[in-house]
Motif scaffolding. Structure first.
Motif, PDB file in Angstrom:
ATOM      1  N   LEU A 242       0.828  -1.195   0.000  1.00 21.38           N
ATOM      2  CA  LEU A 242       0.000   0.000   0.000  1.00 21.38           C
ATOM      3  C   LEU A 242       0.866   1.250   0.000  1.00 21.38           C
ATOM      4  CD1 LEU A 242      -2.758  -1.023   2.552  1.00 21.38           C
ATOM      5  CD2 LEU A 242      -2.988  -0.855   0.078  1.00 21.38           C
ATOM      6  N   SER A 243       1.931   1.214   0.788  1.00 16.33           N
ATOM      7  CA  SER A 243       2.818   2.371   0.872  1.00 16.33           C
ATOM      8  C   SER A 243       3.449   2.674  -0.474  1.00 16.33           C
ATOM      9  CB  SER A 243       3.914   2.114   1.909  1.00 16.33           C
ATOM     10  OG  SER A 243       3.342   1.878   3.165  1.00 16.33           O
ATOM     11  N   LEU A 244       3.830   1.627  -1.203  1.00 11.04           N
ATOM     12  CA  LEU A 244       4.447   1.823  -2.511  1.00 11.04           C
ATOM     13  C   LEU A 244       3.479   2.533  -3.450  1.00 11.04           C
ATOM     14  CD1 LEU A 244       6.830   1.325  -4.355  1.00 11.04           C
ATOM     15  CD2 LEU A 244       5.852  -0.899  -4.929  1.00 11.04           C
ATOM     16  N   THR A 245       2.202   2.155  -3.403  1.00 13.41           N
ATOM     17  CA  THR A 245       1.203   2.788  -4.251  1.00 13.41           C
ATOM     18  C   THR A 245       1.054   4.254  -3.914  1.00 13.41           C
ATOM     19  OG1 THR A 245       0.028   0.693  -4.453  1.00 13.41           O
ATOM     20  CG2 THR A 245      -1.196   2.702  -4.998  1.00 13.41           C
ATOM     21  N   TRP A 246       0.913   4.528  -2.592  1.00 14.02           N
ATOM     22  CA  TRP A 246       0.735   5.912  -2.159  1.00 14.02           C
ATOM     23  C   TRP A 246       1.976   6.738  -2.446  1.00 14.02           C
ATOM     24  CZ3 TRP A 246      -3.643   8.200  -1.141  1.00 14.02           C
ATOM     25  CH2 TRP A 246      -4.730   7.437  -0.705  1.00 14.02           C
ATOM     26  N   ALA A 247       3.162   6.153  -2.202  1.00 12.12           N
ATOM     27  CA  ALA A 247       4.402   6.902  -2.423  1.00 12.12           C
ATOM     28  C   ALA A 247       4.556   7.247  -3.901  1.00 12.12           C
ATOM     29  CB  ALA A 247       5.610   6.103  -1.937  1.00 12.12           C
ATOM     30  N   GLY A 248       4.216   6.290  -4.764  1.00 11.83           N
ATOM     31  CA  GLY A 248       4.310   6.577  -6.186  1.00 11.83           C
ATOM     32  C   GLY A 248       3.354   7.680  -6.600  1.00 11.83           C
ATOM     33  N   THR A 249       2.140   7.670  -6.040  1.00  6.21           N
ATOM     34  CA  THR A 249       1.171   8.716  -6.347  1.00  6.21           C
ATOM     35  C   THR A 249       1.673  10.066  -5.897  1.00  6.21           C
ATOM     36  OG1 THR A 249      -0.613   7.119  -6.120  1.00  6.21           O
ATOM     37  CG2 THR A 249      -1.214   9.440  -6.026  1.00  6.21           C
ATOM     38  N   ALA A 250       2.219  10.113  -4.664  1.00  7.80           N
ATOM     39  CA  ALA A 250       2.715  11.368  -4.125  1.00  7.80           C
ATOM     40  C   ALA A 250       3.888  11.888  -4.942  1.00  7.80           C
ATOM     41  CB  ALA A 250       3.130  11.186  -2.666  1.00  7.80           C
TER      42      ALA A 250
ATOM     43  N   SER B  76       6.917   7.396   4.030  1.00  6.70           N
ATOM     44  CA  SER B  76       7.725   6.945   5.170  1.00  6.70           C
ATOM     45  C   SER B  76       7.407   5.507   5.522  1.00  6.70           C
ATOM     46  CB  SER B  76       7.469   7.853   6.377  1.00  6.70           C
ATOM     47  OG  SER B  76       7.833   9.189   6.103  1.00  6.70           O
ATOM     48  N   ARG B  77       6.187   5.081   5.265  1.00  2.75           N
ATOM     49  CA  ARG B  77       5.787   3.700   5.558  1.00  2.75           C
ATOM     50  C   ARG B  77       6.642   2.716   4.777  1.00  2.75           C
ATOM     51  NH1 ARG B  77       4.786   0.329   8.263  1.00  2.75           N
ATOM     52  NH2 ARG B  77       2.871  -0.596   8.991  1.00  2.75           N
ATOM     53  N   LEU B  78       7.155   3.181   3.646  1.00  2.00           N
ATOM     54  CA  LEU B  78       7.975   2.325   2.798  1.00  2.00           C
ATOM     55  C   LEU B  78       9.459   2.502   3.054  1.00  2.00           C
ATOM     56  CD1 LEU B  78       8.112   0.324   0.438  1.00  2.00           C
ATOM     57  CD2 LEU B  78       8.071   2.294  -1.107  1.00  2.00           C
ATOM     58  N   HIS B  79       9.877   3.725   3.405  1.00  2.00           N
ATOM     59  CA  HIS B  79      11.309   4.023   3.426  1.00  2.00           C
ATOM     60  C   HIS B  79      11.886   4.276   4.810  1.00  2.00           C
ATOM     61  CE1 HIS B  79      11.379   4.218  -0.933  1.00  2.00           C
ATOM     62  NE2 HIS B  79      10.353   5.044  -0.925  1.00  2.00           N
ATOM     63  N   ASP B  80      11.065   4.485   5.806  1.00  2.00           N
ATOM     64  CA  ASP B  80      11.604   4.794   7.133  1.00  2.00           C
ATOM     65  C   ASP B  80      12.427   3.616   7.662  1.00  2.00           C
ATOM     66  OD1 ASP B  80      11.586   6.508   9.636  1.00  2.00           O
ATOM     67  OD2 ASP B  80      10.778   4.632  10.407  1.00  2.00           O
ATOM     68  N   PRO B  81      13.694   3.838   8.042  1.00  2.00           N
ATOM     69  CA  PRO B  81      14.539   2.714   8.492  1.00  2.00           C
ATOM     70  C   PRO B  81      13.982   1.990   9.701  1.00  2.00           C
ATOM     71  CG  PRO B  81      15.878   4.654   8.023  1.00  2.00           C
ATOM     72  CD  PRO B  81      14.450   5.094   7.989  1.00  2.00           C
ATOM     73  N   THR B  82      13.365   2.719  10.600  1.00  2.00           N
ATOM     74  CA  THR B  82      12.830   2.084  11.810  1.00  2.00           C
ATOM     75  C   THR B  82      11.712   1.113  11.474  1.00  2.00           C
ATOM     76  OG1 THR B  82      13.401   4.049  13.119  1.00  2.00           O
ATOM     77  CG2 THR B  82      11.797   2.524  14.068  1.00  2.00           C
ATOM     78  N   ILE B  83      10.817   1.509  10.590  1.00  2.00           N
ATOM     79  CA  ILE B  83       9.704   0.624  10.237  1.00  2.00           C
ATOM     80  C   ILE B  83      10.190  -0.538   9.385  1.00  2.00           C
ATOM     81  CG2 ILE B  83       8.933   1.685   8.090  1.00  2.00           C
ATOM     82  CD1 ILE B  83       6.702   0.511  10.987  1.00  2.00           C
ATOM     83  N   GLN B  84      11.229  -0.319   8.577  1.00  2.00           N
ATOM     84  CA  GLN B  84      11.789  -1.425   7.816  1.00  2.00           C
ATOM     85  C   GLN B  84      12.403  -2.457   8.758  1.00  2.00           C
ATOM     86  OE1 GLN B  84      14.470   0.595   5.090  1.00  2.00           O
ATOM     87  NE2 GLN B  84      13.026   0.374   3.418  1.00  2.00           N
ATOM     88  N   SER B  85      13.141  -1.992   9.749  1.00  2.00           N
ATOM     89  CA  SER B  85      13.724  -2.915  10.723  1.00  2.00           C
ATOM     90  C   SER B  85      12.633  -3.670  11.460  1.00  2.00           C
ATOM     91  CB  SER B  85      14.594  -2.126  11.707  1.00  2.00           C
ATOM     92  OG  SER B  85      15.080  -2.964  12.736  1.00  2.00           O
ATOM     93  N   ALA B  86      11.559  -2.960  11.837  1.00  2.00           N
ATOM     94  CA  ALA B  86      10.456  -3.612  12.541  1.00  2.00           C
ATOM     95  C   ALA B  86       9.767  -4.644  11.652  1.00  2.00           C
ATOM     96  CB  ALA B  86       9.449  -2.567  13.010  1.00  2.00           C
ATOM     97  N   THR B  87       9.687  -4.375  10.356  1.00  2.00           N
ATOM     98  CA  THR B  87       9.063  -5.332   9.433  1.00  2.00           C
ATOM     99  C   THR B  87       9.856  -6.627   9.355  1.00  2.00           C
ATOM    100  OG1 THR B  87       8.126  -3.530   8.102  1.00  2.00           O
ATOM    101  CG2 THR B  87       8.326  -5.689   7.058  1.00  2.00           C
ATOM    102  N   TYR B  88      11.169  -6.509   9.228  1.00  2.00           N
ATOM    103  CA  TYR B  88      11.996  -7.710   9.166  1.00  2.00           C
ATOM    104  C   TYR B  88      11.964  -8.470  10.497  1.00  2.00           C
ATOM    105  CZ  TYR B  88      13.810  -5.754   4.830  1.00  2.00           C
ATOM    106  OH  TYR B  88      13.927  -5.252   3.553  1.00  2.00           O
TER     107      TYR B  88
END
Length: 443
Positions: A11-19, A35-47
């Motif tokens: 979803l973030s990729l879609t929104w980021a591309g639109t923005a 930020s949902r796609l690129h924020d380092p903290t959320i990426q670390s939390a996802t992994y």
């Protein structure tokens, strides 16, 4: 409803591309999506979340049958040089074997505790991801509001500079016609130079704030929508949503508190696992073996055998390591419970602070709006007095300064109130994109 991280990233990729395609001013919601796609903290939390979802399967696997296949292929012989009629003519021989072994644990407290710990760690991973998801709203809002704060300052300084510049020119014309004084010109020019210096500092702060916001979203942010100088009116929080309501919501739905509770369950399972070192284990064991051996003449070169039975292991003494491990785990459990109590107390304090920040901020913003109106009227009166010869240039400069300070305080009060609104929802686990879009409408 919790979405899996991969779905959120999509979803973030879609929104980021639109923005990114839209360009121009970026809203708070657009920057959150990026930020949902690129924020380092959320990426670390996802992994970390993805890794934690394997913990239960790892623990369950130790409770299921363990099957292994082993083989030996090699050559042997005698080293004493002797011979015997029972051996083949050569002192060397070939020995090969293949074994299929299966074991099913029947009673093993350590394996069961490891399974319970795996489930608890999986739940902890989910909750920690929820915490990261909620705090992302707060981090983006803080960075966004910092840009807004600096841009408000630049806008007000620009307006103030234009007003003072007009006053300087007016005083120069009056002086040229013999009606003004050099003192009036110097007073206005000194205030103008001070405002110019403040503008340079604010522009530098704006560059730093935009860089922070751009780095979090990985989008080149050039500008954000201007903030409105208006009151939010009533209804920012529903009347029935008092402090008690938010406190109950936080106790039941706060991801931070739930994560601490999950950490306690992990510590409990670890403690049980260490205590299991004092208990026996019982397993059902089976084995199929095939051997090829050319050593003995009177035996068949190939032998097939099987074994089925129970295996019982009773721990007797391990040097005191089990008892020490139990004490260590119990201390860790007590620490996790203390951390939970600390988090619960801190959460209650944070929710109260956030709630009062919204309520008091709304009341203060209305008062500051009245102060802006009053200072605008005072400035108009001072300008008329200056034209009538009863007020000086310094009086006008002071009235202008009070007006711009009141406008600055109004905007900063509104930003502080909106940030309290964000943190109130994040601490209670109620923040989502719909709330963020509502927040953008208040901006």
């Amino acid at each position: 409803m919790r979405l899996p991280p991969w779905a959120l990233v999509g979803l973030s990729l879609t929104w980021a591309g639109t923005a990114g395609a839209a360009g121009g001013e970026l809203s708070l919601a657009d920057l959150y999506d990026a930020s949902r796609l690129h924020d380092p903290t959320i990426q670390s939390a996802t992994y970390a979340y993805q890794a934690s979802q394997n913990e239960e399967a790892i623990g369950r696997g130790r409770l299921l049958p363990q099957v292994s296949l082993g083989s030996r292929y090699g050559k042997g012989g005698r080293t004493d040089g002797g011979t015997d009629a029972s051996y083949v003519d050569s002192d060397d021989y070939q020995s090969n074997s293949v074994s299929l072994t299966a074991q099913q644990p029947l009673y093993d407290k350590a394996r069961w505790a490891a399974y319970q710990e795996g489930k608890a760690r999986g739940q902890l991973g989910e909750l920690e991801f929820d915490v990261a998801s909620q705090t992302l709203f707060e981090r983006v809002a803080k960075a966004y509001f910092q840009v807004a704060r600096v841009e408000n300052e630049i806008k007000l300084i620009g307006q103030q500079k234009a007003a003072i510049a007009g006053l300087v020119e007016q005083n120069k014309r009056l002086f040229a016609s013999g009606e003004g004084t050099v003192t009036d010109i110097d007073d206005a020019q000194a205030r103008y130079d001070l405002v110019v210096a403040q503008e340079v500092e604010a522009q530098t702060q704006r560059i730093a704030a935009l860089r922070t916001l751009s780095g979090r979203a990985n989008i080149a942010v050039q500008d954000i929508p201007p903030m409105q100088e208006r009151s939010l009116g009533e209804g920012l929080l529903a009347p029935e949503h008092d402090l008690g309501y938010w406190t109950r919501i936080a106790r039941d739905a706060s991801p931070e508190l739930a994560a601490r509770q999950a950490a306690v369950r992990v510590a409990e399972a670890q403690s049980e696992g260490q205590k299991a070192g004092h208990y026996p284990t019982l397993s059902l064991t089976g084995q199929l073996t095939r051997r090829d051996n050319s050593q003995y003449q009177e035996l068949q070169p190939r032998q097939d055998s099987y074994y089925v039975g129970l295996s019982l292991d009773i721990p007797l003494y391990s040097g005191g390591s089990v008892s020490a491990s139990v004490k260590k785990a119990e201390a860790a459990l007590a620490g996790a419970q203390a951390d939970y109590d600390v988090q619960r107390q801190q959460l209650a304090e944070d929710v109260e602070t956030d709630y009062l920040g919204v309520v008091a901020g709304q009341a203060k913003s209305r008062a500051m709006l009245r102060a802006v109106d009053s200072n605008q009227k005072a400035l108009t009166s001072t300008e008329k007095g200056y034209q009538g010869g009863v007020r000086s240039t310094v009086d006008i400069l002071d009235a202008q300064q009070r007006l711009f300070q009141a406008r600055r305080d109004l905007l900063n009060t509104k930003l502080d109130m909106l940030l309290s609104y964000v943190t109130l929802h994040t601490h209670t686990g109620q923040m989502n994109r719909a709330v963020l879009e509502r927040l953008q409408g208040m901006f």
